[in-house]
Design an enzyme around this catalytic site. Structure first.
Site, PDB file in Angstrom:
ATOM      1  NE  ARG A   6      24.193 -17.977 103.190  1.00 45.26           N
ATOM      2  CZ  ARG A   6      23.110 -18.205 103.916  1.00 45.26           C
ATOM      3  NH1 ARG A   6      22.161 -17.294 103.995  1.00 45.26           N
ATOM      4  NH2 ARG A   6      22.967 -19.329 104.567  1.00 45.26           N
ATOM      5  CB  THR A  55      29.176 -11.854 108.489  1.00 48.99           C
ATOM      6  OG1 THR A  55      29.555 -12.312 107.166  1.00 48.99           O
ATOM      7  CG2 THR A  55      30.434 -11.714 109.335  1.00 48.99           C
ATOM      8  CG  ASP A 107      25.348 -25.245 101.317  1.00 50.74           C
ATOM      9  OD1 ASP A 107      25.979 -24.440 102.014  1.00 50.74           O
ATOM     10  OD2 ASP A 107      25.501 -25.342 100.068  1.00 50.74           O
ATOM     11  CG  ASP A 122      27.983 -28.024 101.079  1.00 51.33           C
ATOM     12  OD1 ASP A 122      28.993 -27.781 100.384  1.00 51.33           O
ATOM     13  OD2 ASP A 122      27.852 -27.631 102.251  1.00 51.33           O
TER      14      ASP A 122
HETATM   15  C1  PRP Z   1      24.116 -20.281  98.653  1.00 47.03           C
HETATM   16  C2  PRP Z   1      23.160 -20.143  97.487  1.00 47.03           C
HETATM   17  C3  PRP Z   1      23.121 -18.663  97.277  1.00 47.03           C
HETATM   18  C4  PRP Z   1      23.256 -18.129  98.674  1.00 47.03           C
HETATM   19  C5  PRP Z   1      21.911 -17.680  99.146  1.00 47.03           C
HETATM   20  O1  PRP Z   1      25.418 -20.172  98.235  1.00 47.03           O
HETATM   21  O2  PRP Z   1      23.557 -20.856  96.346  1.00 47.03           O
HETATM   22  O3  PRP Z   1      24.154 -18.169  96.452  1.00 47.03           O
HETATM   23  O4  PRP Z   1      23.716 -19.207  99.496  1.00 47.03           O
HETATM   24  O5  PRP Z   1      22.004 -17.095 100.397  1.00 47.03           O
HETATM   25  P1  PRP Z   1      21.733 -15.540 100.630  1.00 47.03           P
HETATM   26  O6  PRP Z   1      20.480 -15.199  99.893  1.00 47.03           O
HETATM   27  O7  PRP Z   1      21.560 -15.454 102.120  1.00 47.03           O
HETATM   28  O8  PRP Z   1      22.924 -14.778 100.158  1.00 47.03           O
HETATM   29  P2  PRP Z   1      26.666 -20.367  99.238  1.00 47.03           P
HETATM   30  O9  PRP Z   1      27.062 -19.047  99.819  1.00 47.03           O
HETATM   31  O10 PRP Z   1      26.347 -21.455 100.207  1.00 47.03           O
HETATM   32  O11 PRP Z   1      27.836 -20.764  98.259  1.00 47.03           O
HETATM   33  P3  PRP Z   1      27.978 -22.079  97.350  1.00 47.03           P
HETATM   34  O12 PRP Z   1      26.936 -22.005  96.260  1.00 47.03           O
HETATM   35  O13 PRP Z   1      29.362 -21.978  96.837  1.00 47.03           O
HETATM   36  O14 PRP Z   1      27.755 -23.272  98.229  1.00 47.03           O
HETATM   37  N1  URA Z   2      21.933 -21.125 100.875  1.00 47.31           N
HETATM   38  C1  URA Z   2      21.519 -22.386 100.661  1.00 47.31           C
HETATM   39  O1  URA Z   2      22.128 -23.123  99.863  1.00 47.31           O
HETATM   40  N2  URA Z   2      20.465 -22.831 101.338  1.00 47.31           N
HETATM   41  C2  URA Z   2      19.777 -22.069 102.207  1.00 47.31           C
HETATM   42  O2  URA Z   2      18.785 -22.535 102.801  1.00 47.31           O
HETATM   43  C3  URA Z   2      20.225 -20.748 102.413  1.00 47.31           C
HETATM   44  C4  URA Z   2      21.295 -20.306 101.722  1.00 47.31           C
END
Ligand code: PRP
Ligand code: URA
Length: 170
Positions: free
Chosen positions: A65, A69, A161, A164
């Site tokens: 994400r 945005t 997150d 993370d």
């Molecule tokens: C997190 C999570 C989802 C997304 C959810 O990933 O694992 O994929 O956010 O958010 P959304 O429903 O608003 O799209 P992130 O983008 O943080 O990437 P990562 O798993 O690489 O940390």
């Molecule tokens: N992605 C995450 O990992 N946590 C949240 O709460 C939202 C998006």
């Protein structure tokens, strides 16, 4: 959850050996399931689901994400070649705005899987609404529906997150 997400799949009878003798039991018919974790955090669910369905293939979709945005950005996609013969379960622990799940499912649908389900651990009501409106044919399985999204798109109370936290990149 994996049991719930797979309970409609057709079964076939097989014979297994228990410590006390032979027994007839059921297994998922054929080798026709694929799990597709959304990178990164979806990787945290793969070991668990493969324990239940060891014959499944695993594809990968890389999305993150954009923190400004909140829109998902695609950076990787590798799916099993025979995905058009498979039922697919997409894995991501977090369903927040729904943008990542919606885009991942759109990408996978281009390869014409037999069916698709989405499995997550924590969902926001906003994400469930967005996902079911965008892909009404995709059943959603989640362990908890939390209260709401905050102003920067995090699930509250949620867990922060997920990527993370799993990989220690905070
Ligand atoms: C997190 C999570 C989802 C997304 C959810 O990933 O694992 O994929 O956010 O958010 P959304 O429903 O608003 O799209 P992130 O983008 O943080 O990437 P990562 O798993 O690489 O940390
Ligand atoms: N992605 C995450 O990992 N946590 C949240 O709460 C939202 C998006």
């Amino acid at each position: 959850m994996c049991y719930e997400a797979t309970r409609e799949l057709p079964l076939e009878e097989t014979t297994i050996e228990t410590p006390m003798g032979m027994a007839k039991t059921k297994v998922i018919a054929g080798r026709k399931l694929a799990f597709v974790p959304i990178l990164r955090a979806g990787l945290g669910m793969v070991d668990g689901v493969l324990e239940m369905v060891p014959a499944a293939k695993v594809g990968h979709i890389g999305l993150y994400r954009d923190h400004e945005t909140l829109q998902p950005v695609e950076y990787y996609s590798k799916l099993p070649l025979d995905i058009d013969e498979r039922d697919v379960i997409v894995l991501d622990p977090m369903l927040a705005t729904g943008g990542s799940a919606i885009d991942a499912i759109t990408i996978i649908k281009r390869s014409h899987p037999k069916s698709m389900r989405f499995m997550c651990i924590i969902a926001a009501p906003e994400g469930i609404k967005a996902l079911t409106e965008a892909h009404p044919d995709v059943e959603v399985f989640c362990a908890a529906v939390d209260d709401h999204l905050n102003e920067v798109g995090y699930i509250v109370p949620g867990l922060g997150d997920a990527g993370d936290r799993i990989f220690g990149t905070l």
